[in-house]
Scaffold this active site. Structure first.
Site, PDB file in Angstrom:
ATOM      1  N   HIS A 208      40.549  41.850  36.361  1.00 24.93           N
ATOM      2  CA  HIS A 208      39.820  41.938  35.087  1.00 24.93           C
ATOM      3  C   HIS A 208      38.784  40.826  34.908  1.00 24.93           C
ATOM      4  O   HIS A 208      37.756  41.020  34.290  1.00 24.93           O
ATOM      5  CB  HIS A 208      40.785  41.988  33.889  1.00 24.93           C
ATOM      6  N   ASP A 209      39.054  39.638  35.443  1.00 29.58           N
ATOM      7  CA  ASP A 209      38.127  38.514  35.231  1.00 29.58           C
ATOM      8  C   ASP A 209      37.277  38.187  36.452  1.00 29.58           C
ATOM      9  O   ASP A 209      36.716  37.093  36.538  1.00 29.58           O
ATOM     10  CB  ASP A 209      38.912  37.262  34.807  1.00 29.58           C
ATOM     11  N   LYS A 212      33.955  36.367  36.319  1.00 31.01           N
ATOM     12  CA  LYS A 212      33.775  34.940  36.003  1.00 31.01           C
ATOM     13  C   LYS A 212      33.113  34.190  37.157  1.00 31.01           C
ATOM     14  O   LYS A 212      32.587  33.098  36.964  1.00 31.01           O
ATOM     15  CB  LYS A 212      35.131  34.302  35.675  1.00 31.01           C
ATOM     16  N   HIS A 237      30.766  37.868  31.685  1.00 30.74           N
ATOM     17  CA  HIS A 237      31.676  38.078  32.817  1.00 30.74           C
ATOM     18  C   HIS A 237      32.194  39.520  32.854  1.00 30.74           C
ATOM     19  O   HIS A 237      32.536  40.032  33.917  1.00 30.74           O
ATOM     20  CB  HIS A 237      32.828  37.062  32.834  1.00 30.74           C
ATOM     21  N   HIS A 285      37.822  44.790  28.874  1.00 28.71           N
ATOM     22  CA  HIS A 285      39.128  44.160  28.615  1.00 28.71           C
ATOM     23  C   HIS A 285      39.096  43.146  27.478  1.00 28.71           C
ATOM     24  O   HIS A 285      40.112  42.540  27.167  1.00 28.71           O
ATOM     25  CB  HIS A 285      39.701  43.534  29.897  1.00 28.71           C
ATOM     26  N   HIS A 286      37.924  42.951  26.845  1.00 27.40           N
ATOM     27  CA  HIS A 286      37.882  42.111  25.643  1.00 27.40           C
ATOM     28  C   HIS A 286      37.514  42.919  24.401  1.00 27.40           C
ATOM     29  O   HIS A 286      37.237  42.345  23.343  1.00 27.40           O
ATOM     30  CB  HIS A 286      36.883  40.965  25.826  1.00 27.40           C
ATOM     31  N   ASP A 314      46.955  40.887  28.739  1.00 25.34           N
ATOM     32  CA  ASP A 314      46.272  39.620  28.968  1.00 25.34           C
ATOM     33  C   ASP A 314      46.577  38.639  27.831  1.00 25.34           C
ATOM     34  O   ASP A 314      46.854  37.454  28.055  1.00 25.34           O
ATOM     35  CB  ASP A 314      44.764  39.930  29.030  1.00 25.34           C
TER      36      ASP A 314
HETATM   37 FE   LIG Z   1      38.126  38.072  30.581  1.00 26.99          FE
HETATM   38 FE   LIG Z   2      43.114  37.080  32.058  1.00 24.74          FE
END
Ligand SMILES: [Fe+2]
Ligand SMILES: [Fe+2]
Length: 384
Positions: A208-209, A212, A237, A285-286, A314
């Site tokens: 998911h990240d 970044k 990201h 995912h945010h 998360d």
């Molecule tokens: Fe994230």
């Molecule tokens: Fe995370």
């Protein structure tokens, strides 16, 4: 087949069995024989795996040769067993029926000893080849299974490494991505998603990240709270992750097409689902259920289900983990914050209901998969 093969004779007339016994006694010391006048007992013996081939009369009271053959053919363990009919009435329609129903061979009475021995030998050869074939099939299945496992492991390994690469700069706590995968699997199963979805979210949620890696270090590693401008950059990201997982993958298309010529459509379909889900998760995912998340302020069903699940998983993990600005909260506090978030419409109610059902198991996952690394400076719970 046993070392000394066993041939079973079934005939309701005892004198036929006595004649057979006499013929075979002097000729075939390398085979064992059983002689039975009751076909039902014979069937018990066959199903019990005590014989290798069968020679049976057709006309017998209560259970005739056809019924015996049918019972043998309908049992998975004995369905291929050679069964020869031995009978005095070999009219054409009986012959045809016998072969139609799977008799291996037909033998006429009165019996010609040399012919009988030759037919038994050929049945036993057939049985031997069948056993060899079964052995080969088994070996082949084993090889395919272990090769598939190897590929699965390699795929998993690549995903974990990629996920680790994503958090390397970030130095987010070590077990985080692994735990998120496990939580998502529990939640998806509880929701009732099918196996493909459950496996896909287990494998793709740790990415998911991944985006970044495209955020500048001075923002990613900043020890203080981010300014609104920096926050905006941090938010990128999500899009970067989606680009890496979906759009960049398009560049691989010529290579994939070339390779996929040898692969089944089903496999290609699952590959597509896999990348599509990975992209959905990275992008959304945010996002929050009420539309106040980022980067696109998606709302409700506009947010892909996999991303709604990851958002909750998360957050659950971040609350229960050490961060530079806070100690891990105890489970009770985590649960009460999660409930407050639910009341403020952060979560899909369906996902939250599933969470309530599996939260104890999620807590167990957190205890089982510890953090290896140190918590990093500059993280912010909103960038979990
Ligand atoms: Fe994230
Ligand atoms: Fe995370």
């Amino acid at each position: 087949m046993r070392e000394k093969p066993t041939v079973l004779f079934v005939d309701d007339e005892p004198h036929v069995l006595i004649g057979l016994r006499r013929i075979l006694a002097t000729r075939c010391g390398h085979w064992d024989f059983r002689f039975l006048s009751d076909p039902r007992r014979a069937l018990d013996l066959i199903l019990g795996g005590e014989v290798d081939v069968v020679v049976t009369d057709i006309r017998m009271p209560e259970m005739d040769g056809f019924a015996l053959l049918k019972a043998v053919r309908s049992n998975e363990a004995t369905q291929d067993m050679p069964v020869t009919f031995l009978t005095g009435c070999l009219e054409d329609d009986v012959k045809r029926r016998a072969l139609d129903q799977g008799a291996t061979d037909l033998l006429n009475k009165p019996i010609v000893p040399e012919e009988l021995v030759a037919r038994i030998a050929s049945m036993l050869r057939l049985r031997h080849y069948q056993d060899q074939l079964k052995g080969l099939n088994h070996t082949l299945e084993e090889r395919v299974r272990s090769r598939t496992e190897e590929l699965d492991r390699a795929r998993l390994d690549i995903i974990w490494r990629l996920a680790k690469a994503g958090e390397y700069q970030d130095e987010e706590t070590g077990g985080h991505v692994v735990r998120v995968g496990c939580y998502c699997r529990l939640l998806a199963e509880q929701i009732g998603m099918n196996r493909t979805f459950v496996e896909a979210i287990f494998l793709t949620s740790p990415l998911h990240d991944i985006g970044k890696i495209g955020v500048p270090d001075h923002i990613l590693l900043k020890p203080d709270t981010l300014t609104p401008e920096e926050h905006k950059i941090m938010e990128t990201h999500c899009r970067i992750g989606e680009k890496i997982l979906v759009e960049e993958a398009q560049g691989m298309r010529p290579f994939l097409q070339w390779r996929d010529q040898t692969r089944s459509l089903g496999e290609m379909g699952s590959q597509h689902l896999f990348l599509a889900m990975a992209g959905d998760i990275a992008r959304a995912h945010h996002e929050r259920w009420d539309g106040s998340g980022y980067p696109f302020q998606l709302q409700g069903d506009q947010i892909p289900l996999a991303a709604r699940i990851v958002y909750l998983a998360d957050m659950f993990d971040a609350l229960g983990s050490d961060r530079p600005y806070k100690q891990a909260y105890p489970h009770d506090k985590v649960m009460s914050i999660m409930h407050e978030e639910f009341q403020s419409d952060a979560f899909d109610p369906m996902v939250y209901t599933a969470f309530q059902a599996v939260s104890e198991r999620m807590r167990q996952v957190r205890e089982d998969i510890a953090d290896e690394g140190r918590p990093h400076a500059g993280d912010d719970s909103s960038f979990m």
